[in-house]
Structures are given as C-alpha cells and as structure tokens.
Scaffold this motif. Structure first.
Motif, short mmCIF file in Angstrom:
data_model
loop_
_atom_site.label_atom_id
_atom_site.label_comp_id
_atom_site.label_asym_id
_atom_site.label_seq_id
_atom_site.Cartn_x
_atom_site.Cartn_y
_atom_site.Cartn_z
N GLU A 83 59.45 13.06 64.84
CA GLU A 83 58.67 12.02 63.47
C GLU A 83 59.32 13.58 62.31
N LYS A 84 60.05 12.71 61.12
CA LYS A 84 60.11 13.01 60.13
C LYS A 84 59.00 12.72 59.11
N HIS A 85 59.51 13.56 58.06
CA HIS A 85 58.78 12.76 56.47
C HIS A 85 59.51 13.05 55.61
N PHE A 86 60.18 12.12 54.62
CA PHE A 86 61.37 12.34 53.32
C PHE A 86 60.63 11.97 52.19
N GLU A 87 60.64 12.88 51.14
CA GLU A 87 60.78 13.21 49.74
C GLU A 87 61.60 13.11 48.74
N GLY A 88 61.70 11.92 47.18
CA GLY A 88 62.69 11.97 47.20
C GLY A 88 63.36 10.23 46.57
N ALA A 139 67.22 13.51 49.29
CA ALA A 139 65.71 13.35 49.79
C ALA A 139 65.70 15.25 49.95
N THR A 140 64.22 15.57 49.97
CA THR A 140 63.81 16.67 50.98
C THR A 140 63.34 16.07 52.42
N PHE A 141 63.46 17.05 53.46
CA PHE A 141 62.60 15.85 55.09
C PHE A 141 62.17 17.52 55.29
N THR A 142 61.19 16.94 56.16
CA THR A 142 60.77 17.86 56.69
C THR A 142 60.38 17.60 57.93
N VAL A 152 68.73 15.99 52.85
CA VAL A 152 69.62 14.10 53.86
C VAL A 152 69.88 13.42 52.31
N TRP A 153 71.41 13.01 52.33
CA TRP A 153 71.53 11.73 51.88
C TRP A 153 72.04 10.49 52.22
#
Length: 135
Positions: free
Chosen positions: A35-40, A5-8, A128-129
C-alpha cells in the motif's frame, strides 16, 4: 499533462505465493502486496501486487509492480491501473518500464492513457510522475 508526487510505502507484506513448478535460480522470486500513499499533484493511495527476483544483501535484482491507484491527478478524481518495472545492480535503475493500463480509468480519469516514471532521491525520497492524456 504531467502530475508529480512523492510517495511513501505504508505496508509491504510478503506472500506465500511461489511460482509452480518450482525452478531453482540464482535469485529467489517473491511476491508481496503493498500500500502506497501519494502527495502532490498526484494525490491518493494505491494497492500493489509486487513481484521480484532480488538479492536484498547485495541490492541486486528486478521487480515488476501492478498498481491500482485511486485519488486525483491535477485535481481530477478517479482511479486507474499502472505497471512499472526496473532493474538495479545496487545504486542504479536500468531497463525501466512504466505505463498506464489502457481502459482502466474511472470517474474524471476515465479514458486516461500515458506513461510516467519513478526516481529515488539520495535522501530516500520516492518520486513518481504521470505523463497522461484524457479522452
């Protein structure tokens, strides 16, 4: 299995928490929440306790983060904890550590175990993985 994923970072909030007794060192120790948000393939959000000894001007230091993730890995919903740390002398990452906390999984991620990693691309994209097993 692997989920990437990527995260912000949606929030980074320094706290007033300080180590006691106070010990003077060359780099101050600080604590923050994130706080992080993950996409993927890893999709969701995390709440993080972030501790570091870091010189922001020089970009040198070490951090340790404990994250509570909720969302999905490859479509399986649940939550779990993971911990990671790294050291930087400016533009590198060394002494990296990343593990999923045993017995922390819930829902379809119950029984999760494994490791993973993080990287920051030249353009600033955070990746991240998770290399994990269920069972």
């Amino acid at each position: 299995m692997r989920a990437t994923a990527t995260f912000t970072v949606k929030a980074f909030v320094p706290t007033e928490l300080k180590p006691e007794p106070a010990v003077s060192t060359g780099l101050p120790v600080g604590v923050a929440t994130m706080e992080k948000h993950f996409e993927g393939a890893a999709a969701g959000r995390s709440a993080t306790l972030f501790t570091s000894a870091f010189d922001h001007a020089a970009g040198i230091g070490t951090y340790l983060a404990m994250e509570s993730f909720e969302g999905s890995l490859n479509g399986r919903e649940g939550s779990f904890n993971f911990v990671h740390s790294a050291t930087t002398s400016g533009s590198d990452r060394t002494a990296e550590f990343f593990t999923i906390v045993p017995s922390s999984g819930t829902g379809e991620l119950a029984g999760i175990s494994g490791a993973g990693g993080m990287a920051v691309d030249a353009d600033g994209t955070h990746r991240v993985w998770f290399d994990y097993q269920l069972g």
